[in-house]
Design an enzyme around this catalytic site. Structure first.
Site, PDB file in Angstrom:
ATOM      1  N   ASP A   5      17.725  21.149 135.860  1.00  0.00           N
ATOM      2  CA  ASP A   5      18.785  20.669 134.917  1.00  0.00           C
ATOM      3  C   ASP A   5      18.976  21.364 133.730  1.00  0.00           C
ATOM      4  OD1 ASP A   5      19.318  19.464 137.306  1.00  0.00           O
ATOM      5  OD2 ASP A   5      18.623  17.489 136.439  1.00  0.00           O
TER       6      ASP A   5
HETATM    7  N1  URA Z   1      14.265  16.846 139.224  1.00  0.00           N
HETATM    8  C1  URA Z   1      15.493  16.693 138.261  1.00  0.00           C
HETATM    9  O1  URA Z   1      16.165  15.510 138.416  1.00  0.00           O
HETATM   10  N2  URA Z   1      15.874  17.452 137.590  1.00  0.00           N
HETATM   11  C2  URA Z   1      15.188  18.883 137.419  1.00  0.00           C
HETATM   12  O2  URA Z   1      15.687  19.334 136.534  1.00  0.00           O
HETATM   13  C3  URA Z   1      14.177  19.030 137.917  1.00  0.00           C
HETATM   14  C4  URA Z   1      13.686  17.911 139.075  1.00  0.00           C
END
Ligand code: URA
Length: 250
Positions: free
Chosen positions: A104
């Site tokens: 993310d």
């Molecule tokens: N899980 C998440 O919620 N975000 C990420 O970036 C990676 C795994």
């Protein structure tokens, strides 16, 4: 077939002259064997390495980036936000790289990049059992009941998550927050945040500290390095292994 020093020069690792020096220093291997002749010729399928890092084909590049927060893990962004391509040094820009899976915008840590589609599919495909380990700072004091639920699997969008391995690292009572380490083997959308949401906790900070055998170690934030041939091969082996984590996280 072409001379080995020409192949090394074409990969951008060294000039032909420097490539000859590397060969004489016995730092170059073809298919795992040290090269001791400047006249050696290689074909497209031969694997050439310098210091055990693959340089043989322009078309195969494997990198690891320690992604900082505030970068999109895609090659472009229609909203004009910074992407991980902004962190790629010039020398790697024309290789057609893609991120292996996603982190993310506000997640930091280990992300691989490659232009090898087969490798990509092995790492992120539904049958890939690659472990991904995260440090998760959550709001609130986590209970052992929540930890058990996370370990056994929770329902996200009608799908049960596979068993995960969860360790409580520390509790910060003054700020009412907990630091938890979780290892998962799937790659559902926002999986870690969603899993914690299901058991009643909001994720404040998320860091991926390991992807398979690749750890952050001392790779600085925003820094990139090539994977060694050994690391690439180990990742491919790990991807073939079972997805089910035992209670020891192995
Ligand atoms: N899980 C998440 O919620 N975000 C990420 O970036 C990676 C795994």
């Amino acid at each position: 077939m072409e001379r080995i020093q020409k192949r090394i020069a074409a990969s951008g690792v060294a000039s032909r002259r420097k490539a000859e020096d590397l060969i004489l220093q016995r730092r170059v291997k073809v298919n795992g064997m040290v090269v001791d002749s400047l006249g050696l010729k290689v074909g497209p399928k031969d694997e050439v390495t310098v210091d055990d890092v693959i340089v043989s084909k322009l078309s195969s590049l494997y990198l690891v980036l320690n992604k900082p927060r505030g970068y999109i893990s895609s090659v472009s962004d229609e909203l004009g936000r910074k992407t991980i391509m902004d962190l790629i040094p010039e020398e790697f820009k024309d290789f057609g790289l893609y991120p292996v899976g996603r982190l993310d915008y506000d997640t930091k840590g280990v992300i691989l990049l490659t232009n090898d589609g087969d490798f990509m599919n092995k790492m992120v495909g539904p049958r890939s059992g690659i472990q991904k380990e995260y440090l998760v700072r959550i709001r609130g004091i986590i209970t052992s009941d929540a930890i058990n639920k996370l370990q056994n699997g929770v329902m996200i969008n009608g799908k049960m998550t596979l068993p995960s391995y969860v360790v409580l690292e520390s509790i910060d009572r003054s700020n009412a927050s907990s630091l938890v380490r979780i290892t998962i083997t799937q790659g559902m959308n926002h999986q870690v945040k969603e899993m914690f949401k299901v058991v009643g906790y909001e994720v404040k900070k998320l860091t991926r500290i390991r992807f398979g055998c690749i750890k952050i170690d001392d790779l600085g934030e925003g820094k990139i390095r090539r994977l060694t041939i050994h690391e690439v091969k180990t990742l491919i082996e790990l991807a073939k292994k079972s997805k089910i984590l035992s209670s020891t996280g192995m």
